[in-house]
Each structure stands twice: as C-alpha cells, then as structure tokens.
Scaffold this motif. Sequence first.
Motif, PDB file in Angstrom:
ATOM      1  N   SER A  85       0.834  -1.209   0.000  1.00 32.55           N
ATOM      2  CA  SER A  85       0.000   0.000   0.000  1.00 32.55           C
ATOM      3  C   SER A  85       0.869   1.259   0.000  1.00 32.55           C
ATOM      4  O   SER A  85       1.982   1.266   0.530  1.00 32.55           O
ATOM      5  CB  SER A  85      -0.934   0.003   1.214  1.00 32.55           C
ATOM      6  OG  SER A  85      -0.174   0.044   2.410  1.00 32.55           O
ATOM      7  N   LEU A  86       0.355   2.312  -0.603  1.00 31.91           N
ATOM      8  CA  LEU A  86       1.061   3.586  -0.654  1.00 31.91           C
ATOM      9  C   LEU A  86       0.801   4.352   0.638  1.00 31.91           C
ATOM     10  O   LEU A  86      -0.346   4.539   1.042  1.00 31.91           O
ATOM     11  CB  LEU A  86       0.594   4.414  -1.853  1.00 31.91           C
ATOM     12  CG  LEU A  86       1.268   5.770  -2.023  1.00 31.91           C
ATOM     13  CD1 LEU A  86       2.763   5.603  -2.288  1.00 31.91           C
ATOM     14  CD2 LEU A  86       0.614   6.553  -3.146  1.00 31.91           C
ATOM     15  N   VAL A  87       1.864   4.775   1.295  1.00 30.89           N
ATOM     16  CA  VAL A  87       1.763   5.559   2.520  1.00 30.89           C
ATOM     17  C   VAL A  87       2.142   6.991   2.182  1.00 30.89           C
ATOM     18  O   VAL A  87       3.214   7.233   1.620  1.00 30.89           O
ATOM     19  CB  VAL A  87       2.702   5.000   3.617  1.00 30.89           C
ATOM     20  CG1 VAL A  87       2.664   5.872   4.862  1.00 30.89           C
ATOM     21  CG2 VAL A  87       2.347   3.569   3.941  1.00 30.89           C
ATOM     22  N   GLU A  88       1.248   7.921   2.492  1.00 37.30           N
ATOM     23  CA  GLU A  88       1.500   9.336   2.238  1.00 37.30           C
ATOM     24  C   GLU A  88       1.320  10.104   3.537  1.00 37.30           C
ATOM     25  O   GLU A  88       0.308   9.952   4.218  1.00 37.30           O
ATOM     26  CB  GLU A  88       0.542   9.879   1.186  1.00 37.30           C
ATOM     27  CG  GLU A  88       0.727   9.209  -0.163  1.00 37.30           C
ATOM     28  CD  GLU A  88      -0.264   9.709  -1.199  1.00 37.30           C
ATOM     29  OE1 GLU A  88       0.193  10.161  -2.258  1.00 37.30           O
ATOM     30  OE2 GLU A  88      -1.480   9.640  -0.930  1.00 37.30           O
ATOM     31  N   LEU A  89       2.306  10.922   3.880  1.00 37.57           N
ATOM     32  CA  LEU A  89       2.277  11.714   5.098  1.00 37.57           C
ATOM     33  C   LEU A  89       2.571  13.157   4.731  1.00 37.57           C
ATOM     34  O   LEU A  89       3.570  13.435   4.062  1.00 37.57           O
ATOM     35  CB  LEU A  89       3.330  11.217   6.089  1.00 37.57           C
ATOM     36  CG  LEU A  89       3.472  12.050   7.357  1.00 37.57           C
ATOM     37  CD1 LEU A  89       2.362  11.678   8.335  1.00 37.57           C
ATOM     38  CD2 LEU A  89       4.825  11.864   7.981  1.00 37.57           C
ATOM     39  N   SER A  90       1.711  14.061   5.133  1.00 32.45           N
ATOM     40  CA  SER A  90       1.936  15.498   4.987  1.00 32.45           C
ATOM     41  C   SER A  90       2.116  16.070   6.384  1.00 32.45           C
ATOM     42  O   SER A  90       1.586  15.528   7.359  1.00 32.45           O
ATOM     43  CB  SER A  90       0.741  16.177   4.311  1.00 32.45           C
ATOM     44  OG  SER A  90       0.566  15.673   3.016  1.00 32.45           O
ATOM     45  N   TYR A  91       2.823  17.176   6.494  1.00 30.56           N
ATOM     46  CA  TYR A  91       3.041  17.757   7.810  1.00 30.56           C
ATOM     47  C   TYR A  91       3.312  19.253   7.721  1.00 30.56           C
ATOM     48  O   TYR A  91       3.693  19.773   6.672  1.00 30.56           O
ATOM     49  CB  TYR A  91       4.204  17.073   8.533  1.00 30.56           C
ATOM     50  CG  TYR A  91       5.517  17.188   7.787  1.00 30.56           C
ATOM     51  CD1 TYR A  91       6.359  18.277   7.986  1.00 30.56           C
ATOM     52  CD2 TYR A  91       5.907  16.223   6.881  1.00 30.56           C
ATOM     53  CE1 TYR A  91       7.558  18.385   7.304  1.00 30.56           C
ATOM     54  CE2 TYR A  91       7.099  16.315   6.195  1.00 30.56           C
ATOM     55  CZ  TYR A  91       7.920  17.398   6.410  1.00 30.56           C
ATOM     56  OH  TYR A  91       9.091  17.507   5.721  1.00 30.56           O
ATOM     57  N   THR A  92       3.053  19.904   8.838  1.00 34.99           N
ATOM     58  CA  THR A  92       3.471  21.284   9.049  1.00 34.99           C
ATOM     59  C   THR A  92       4.157  21.311  10.407  1.00 34.99           C
ATOM     60  O   THR A  92       3.890  20.463  11.272  1.00 34.99           O
ATOM     61  CB  THR A  92       2.289  22.278   9.040  1.00 34.99           C
ATOM     62  OG1 THR A  92       1.371  21.916  10.066  1.00 34.99           O
ATOM     63  CG2 THR A  92       1.590  22.289   7.687  1.00 34.99           C
ATOM     64  N   ALA A  93       5.019  22.274  10.599  1.00 39.72           N
ATOM     65  CA  ALA A  93       5.698  22.421  11.885  1.00 39.72           C
ATOM     66  C   ALA A  93       5.985  23.898  12.105  1.00 39.72           C
ATOM     67  O   ALA A  93       6.512  24.574  11.212  1.00 39.72           O
ATOM     68  CB  ALA A  93       6.992  21.619  11.901  1.00 39.72           C
ATOM     69  N   ASP A  94       5.603  24.380  13.276  1.00 39.11           N
ATOM     70  CA  ASP A  94       5.878  25.770  13.621  1.00 39.11           C
ATOM     71  C   ASP A  94       5.962  25.912  15.137  1.00 39.11           C
ATOM     72  O   ASP A  94       5.795  24.948  15.874  1.00 39.11           O
ATOM     73  CB  ASP A  94       4.837  26.717  13.021  1.00 39.11           C
ATOM     74  CG  ASP A  94       3.422  26.463  13.507  1.00 39.11           C
ATOM     75  OD1 ASP A  94       3.235  26.011  14.654  1.00 39.11           O
ATOM     76  OD2 ASP A  94       2.490  26.716  12.736  1.00 39.11           O
ATOM     77  N   ASP A  95       6.217  27.126  15.593  1.00 42.93           N
ATOM     78  CA  ASP A  95       6.388  27.368  17.020  1.00 42.93           C
ATOM     79  C   ASP A  95       5.067  27.454  17.776  1.00 42.93           C
ATOM     80  O   ASP A  95       5.048  27.381  18.996  1.00 42.93           O
ATOM     81  CB  ASP A  95       7.196  28.642  17.244  1.00 42.93           C
ATOM     82  CG  ASP A  95       6.526  29.865  16.641  1.00 42.93           C
ATOM     83  OD1 ASP A  95       5.885  29.732  15.574  1.00 42.93           O
ATOM     84  OD2 ASP A  95       6.647  30.958  17.217  1.00 42.93           O
ATOM     85  N   GLU A  96       3.961  27.589  17.085  1.00 39.49           N
ATOM     86  CA  GLU A  96       2.667  27.712  17.753  1.00 39.49           C
ATOM     87  C   GLU A  96       1.968  26.366  17.924  1.00 39.49           C
ATOM     88  O   GLU A  96       1.381  26.097  18.971  1.00 39.49           O
ATOM     89  CB  GLU A  96       1.768  28.668  16.975  1.00 39.49           C
ATOM     90  CG  GLU A  96       2.301  30.093  16.970  1.00 39.49           C
ATOM     91  CD  GLU A  96       1.497  31.016  16.091  1.00 39.49           C
ATOM     92  OE1 GLU A  96       0.367  30.649  15.708  1.00 39.49           O
ATOM     93  OE2 GLU A  96       2.009  32.098  15.763  1.00 39.49           O
ATOM     94  N   ASN A  97       2.014  25.519  16.902  1.00 43.40           N
ATOM     95  CA  ASN A  97       1.296  24.241  16.949  1.00 43.40           C
ATOM     96  C   ASN A  97       2.209  23.029  16.958  1.00 43.40           C
ATOM     97  O   ASN A  97       1.725  21.897  16.988  1.00 43.40           O
ATOM     98  CB  ASN A  97       0.344  24.143  15.755  1.00 43.40           C
ATOM     99  CG  ASN A  97      -0.696  25.232  15.779  1.00 43.40           C
ATOM    100  OD1 ASN A  97      -1.341  25.459  16.796  1.00 43.40           O
ATOM    101  ND2 ASN A  97      -0.850  25.945  14.676  1.00 43.40           N
TER     102      ASN A  97
END
Length: 133
Positions: A85-97
């Motif tokens: 199966s295809l695994v797809e991960l998106s992400y954001t990273a910052d100082d608030e969250n």
Amino acid sequence: MKCEIVLLLACATATLAAPQRSDAEAEIIAQDNNIEPDGTYQYSYETANGIRGQETGTLKRANTPDTSDVIVAAGSISYTAPDGSLVELSYTADDENGFQPSGAHLPTPPPIPPQIQKALDYLASLPPSNQRR
C-alpha cells in the motif's frame, strides 16, 4: 534434455543467490535543494525504490528580545509499505502548533462517548473557581 535442465537449474540458482539490493541501498534518482540568504529553503528527493519527499521552510523572525527565530516548515513524504500500500504523510511544523502530521495511515482516537462529552460540556460551562480549598 537432462543437461538442459541442469543448466537451467544452475542459472536459476545463480540468479537467486546473487546479492539483492536492499531498500537501504536504494539510489537517489532525483534531488533538488535550495537555501536562500533570508533563511527560506526547499528540498525534494526521490529514490529508486519509490520513496519521495519534499519540504519548504521559512525563517520566522522573533518579535521580542526574549524569543528566538524559528523555522516554519511544511512538507510530505510517500513510500510503499511492505504490504504494497502507498503511505503518504503530509506535515506542518511551527512554534505555535508544533509538528502536525496528517495521513490516512495514522491512528485516530475513538469518538468521545456521549455521556463523557455531556460531562465535559457541563464542566466547561461552569464559572472559574478562584477559591482555594
């Protein structure tokens, strides 16, 4: 005929006995990166075994002397799991969250039972208590 079968078996055995490349040895077939003087950056890559990744980031300058500059980033990775199966991960990273991943393969919490949700709503509706006991 017997000689052909022996030769065929010998070739098959040699092919199967040859060292196989592991995922750890996958070649990088595409790669791009760019870092700007203002702190912004972007990179992407793809390997021969289908792993892909990309990220962009910017430098968020501190507003006050008691805080420091931080990197705000967003990106994604994808690969094929052992089950195919295809695994797809998106992400954001910052100082608030902080780090915020999203993907269909990530576990999700079960829903809150209605009785518990009712109790939580009731507690949230109460005025704050300033008295110490």
